[in-house]
Design a protein around this motif. Structure first.
Motif, PDB file in Angstrom:
ATOM      1  N   UNK A   1       0.878  -1.164   0.000  1.00  0.00           N
ATOM      2  CA  UNK A   1       0.000   0.000   0.000  1.00  0.00           C
ATOM      3  C   UNK A   1       0.914   1.212   0.000  1.00  0.00           C
ATOM      4  N   UNK A   2       0.770   2.054  -1.009  1.00  0.00           N
ATOM      5  CA  UNK A   2       1.709   3.145  -1.207  1.00  0.00           C
ATOM      6  C   UNK A   2       1.372   4.390  -0.390  1.00  0.00           C
ATOM      7  N   UNK A   3       0.122   4.801  -0.403  1.00  0.00           N
ATOM      8  CA  UNK A   3      -0.217   6.038   0.302  1.00  0.00           C
ATOM      9  C   UNK A   3      -1.711   6.123   0.574  1.00  0.00           C
ATOM     10  N   UNK A   4      -2.052   7.020   1.516  1.00  0.00           N
ATOM     11  CA  UNK A   4      -3.438   7.258   1.910  1.00  0.00           C
ATOM     12  C   UNK A   4      -3.701   8.759   1.857  1.00  0.00           C
TER      13      UNK A   4
ATOM     14  N   UNK B   1      -6.980  16.953   3.740  1.00  0.00           N
ATOM     15  CA  UNK B   1      -6.865  17.144   5.184  1.00  0.00           C
ATOM     16  C   UNK B   1      -5.952  16.111   5.848  1.00  0.00           C
ATOM     17  N   UNK B   2      -5.509  15.108   5.070  1.00  0.00           N
ATOM     18  CA  UNK B   2      -4.551  14.143   5.627  1.00  0.00           C
ATOM     19  C   UNK B   2      -3.893  13.402   4.478  1.00  0.00           C
ATOM     20  N   UNK B   3      -2.596  13.129   4.640  1.00  0.00           N
ATOM     21  CA  UNK B   3      -1.874  12.341   3.631  1.00  0.00           C
ATOM     22  C   UNK B   3      -0.749  11.592   4.299  1.00  0.00           C
ATOM     23  N   UNK B   4      -0.604  10.314   3.947  1.00  0.00           N
ATOM     24  CA  UNK B   4       0.453   9.471   4.508  1.00  0.00           C
ATOM     25  C   UNK B   4       1.105   8.676   3.389  1.00  0.00           C
TER      26      UNK B   4
ATOM     27  N   UNK C   1     -19.602  13.227   2.684  1.00  0.00           N
ATOM     28  CA  UNK C   1     -18.772  13.783   1.618  1.00  0.00           C
ATOM     29  C   UNK C   1     -17.282  13.661   1.804  1.00  0.00           C
ATOM     30  N   UNK C   2     -16.822  13.073   2.924  1.00  0.00           N
ATOM     31  CA  UNK C   2     -15.391  12.865   3.125  1.00  0.00           C
ATOM     32  C   UNK C   2     -14.933  11.712   2.231  1.00  0.00           C
ATOM     33  N   UNK C   3     -13.819  11.896   1.543  1.00  0.00           N
ATOM     34  CA  UNK C   3     -13.287  10.858   0.661  1.00  0.00           C
ATOM     35  C   UNK C   3     -12.026  10.258   1.273  1.00  0.00           C
ATOM     36  N   UNK C   4     -11.960   8.943   1.294  1.00  0.00           N
ATOM     37  CA  UNK C   4     -10.767   8.215   1.717  1.00  0.00           C
ATOM     38  C   UNK C   4     -10.199   7.532   0.480  1.00  0.00           C
ATOM     39  N   UNK C   5      -8.944   7.828   0.174  1.00  0.00           N
ATOM     40  CA  UNK C   5      -8.303   7.291  -1.024  1.00  0.00           C
ATOM     41  C   UNK C   5      -7.067   6.495  -0.632  1.00  0.00           C
ATOM     42  N   UNK C   6      -6.917   5.330  -1.256  1.00  0.00           N
ATOM     43  CA  UNK C   6      -5.759   4.469  -1.021  1.00  0.00           C
ATOM     44  C   UNK C   6      -5.114   4.145  -2.364  1.00  0.00           C
TER      45      UNK C   6
ATOM     46  N   UNK D   1      -4.720   8.623  15.687  1.00  0.00           N
ATOM     47  CA  UNK D   1      -5.170   8.356  14.317  1.00  0.00           C
ATOM     48  C   UNK D   1      -4.005   7.833  13.491  1.00  0.00           C
ATOM     49  N   UNK D   2      -2.851   8.487  13.583  1.00  0.00           N
ATOM     50  CA  UNK D   2      -1.658   8.047  12.848  1.00  0.00           C
ATOM     51  C   UNK D   2      -1.279   6.620  13.208  1.00  0.00           C
ATOM     52  N   UNK D   3      -1.216   6.331  14.507  1.00  0.00           N
ATOM     53  CA  UNK D   3      -0.775   5.017  14.975  1.00  0.00           C
ATOM     54  C   UNK D   3      -1.709   3.914  14.492  1.00  0.00           C
ATOM     55  N   UNK D   4      -3.008   4.116  14.659  1.00  0.00           N
ATOM     56  CA  UNK D   4      -3.971   3.081  14.278  1.00  0.00           C
ATOM     57  C   UNK D   4      -4.081   2.924  12.772  1.00  0.00           C
ATOM     58  N   UNK D   5      -3.910   4.009  12.038  1.00  0.00           N
ATOM     59  CA  UNK D   5      -3.913   3.908  10.573  1.00  0.00           C
ATOM     60  C   UNK D   5      -2.737   3.066  10.092  1.00  0.00           C
ATOM     61  N   UNK D   6      -1.556   3.310  10.634  1.00  0.00           N
ATOM     62  CA  UNK D   6      -0.382   2.551  10.225  1.00  0.00           C
ATOM     63  C   UNK D   6      -0.533   1.068  10.560  1.00  0.00           C
ATOM     64  N   UNK D   7      -1.120   0.765  11.718  1.00  0.00           N
ATOM     65  CA  UNK D   7      -1.366  -0.630  12.083  1.00  0.00           C
ATOM     66  C   UNK D   7      -2.337  -1.288  11.109  1.00  0.00           C
ATOM     67  N   UNK D   8      -3.368  -0.546  10.688  1.00  0.00           N
ATOM     68  CA  UNK D   8      -4.338  -1.084   9.745  1.00  0.00           C
ATOM     69  C   UNK D   8      -3.699  -1.354   8.388  1.00  0.00           C
ATOM     70  N   UNK D   9      -2.815  -0.467   7.947  1.00  0.00           N
ATOM     71  CA  UNK D   9      -2.140  -0.652   6.667  1.00  0.00           C
ATOM     72  C   UNK D   9      -1.225  -1.870   6.713  1.00  0.00           C
ATOM     73  N   UNK D  10      -0.509  -2.030   7.810  1.00  0.00           N
ATOM     74  CA  UNK D  10       0.375  -3.183   7.951  1.00  0.00           C
ATOM     75  C   UNK D  10      -0.415  -4.483   7.971  1.00  0.00           C
TER      76      UNK D  10
END
Length: 219
Positions: free
Chosen positions: A3-6, A16-19, A152-157, A198-207
């Protein structure tokens, strides 16, 4: 699989957020003698390879560093023009690092806004009333998956085309957003997300998604 980015885009089209989670390719650094056996050209405020692929260096790769010092667009670390520096035989041998151009913060903001517009166009082009916008874009090197909430919030992976379980991952990210951003008393709706949990749990979900594919029940 990778997974490259979110990206998280608000309903107005603002990022409003990018990882950046995973770097798909390593940079390539080589030492060259004069004359340089690659054709370089300025393009979009950087210097890129226009002709001549070798040793992992590909057309479109940008000059990232010269003699170990990071390049700033078309300028060397000490402010010299990259093209002029590399055309001078006195500067050889020279070590050059090539790689995929890193998007700047402004470029990410612009691209997120452009996708927001494309998403709306996709919805308007539909022959059926009430169609969703663009849910997936596919290329030979990655897939862009998008999930839009009712607000209307968009989540992109952005992920490897072979990566499984992205639909479940998008909904998992929405859960994490609801639990750790929206419930944060210091977070303002539609504003950039700056929350450590939010950062910590997002990274765990991606892993977890990279290792296991689809999320199991209760995950």
């Amino acid at each position: 699989m990778a997974i490259f980015s979110v990206y998280v885009v608000n309903k107005a089209g603002g990022l409003i957020y990018q990882l950046d989670h995973h770097a798909p390719r390593a940079d390539t650094e080589k030492t060259f003698s004069f004359p340089l056996d690659l054709v370089l050209r300025p393009h979009d405020e950087r210097v890129v390879v226009a002709f001549g692929q070798r040793d992992g260096i590909r057309v479109g790769h940008a000059v990232l560093a010269i003699n170990g010092a990071e390049v700033n667009g078309r300028l060397t670390a000490d402010g010299k023009d990259v093209m002029e520096f590399l055309s001078n035989p006195a500067n050889y041998p020279v070590s050059i690092r090539f790689g995929r151009h890193r998007l700047s913060s402004n470029e990410k903001l612009m691209l997120a806004s452009m996708f927001h517009s494309l998403f709306a166009i996709g919805s308007q082009l539909s022959p059926e009333v009430g169609s969703s916008g663009i849910e997936m874009l596919e290329t030979d090197t990655f897939k862009l998956h998008c999930f839009q909430t009712l607000t209307g919030i968009k989540f992109m992976v952005l992920a490897d085309p072979r990566q499984a379980g992205i639909d479940a991952l998008l909904r998992k990210i929405y859960e994490i957003y609801s639990d750790f951003a929206l419930k944060n008393p210091f977070y303002s709706l539609e504003m950039p997300i700056r929350c450590e949990l939010f950062d910590q749990n997002l990274k765990l979900a991606l892993e977890a998604a990279e290792k296991a594919g689809p999320f199991g029940p209760g995950s």
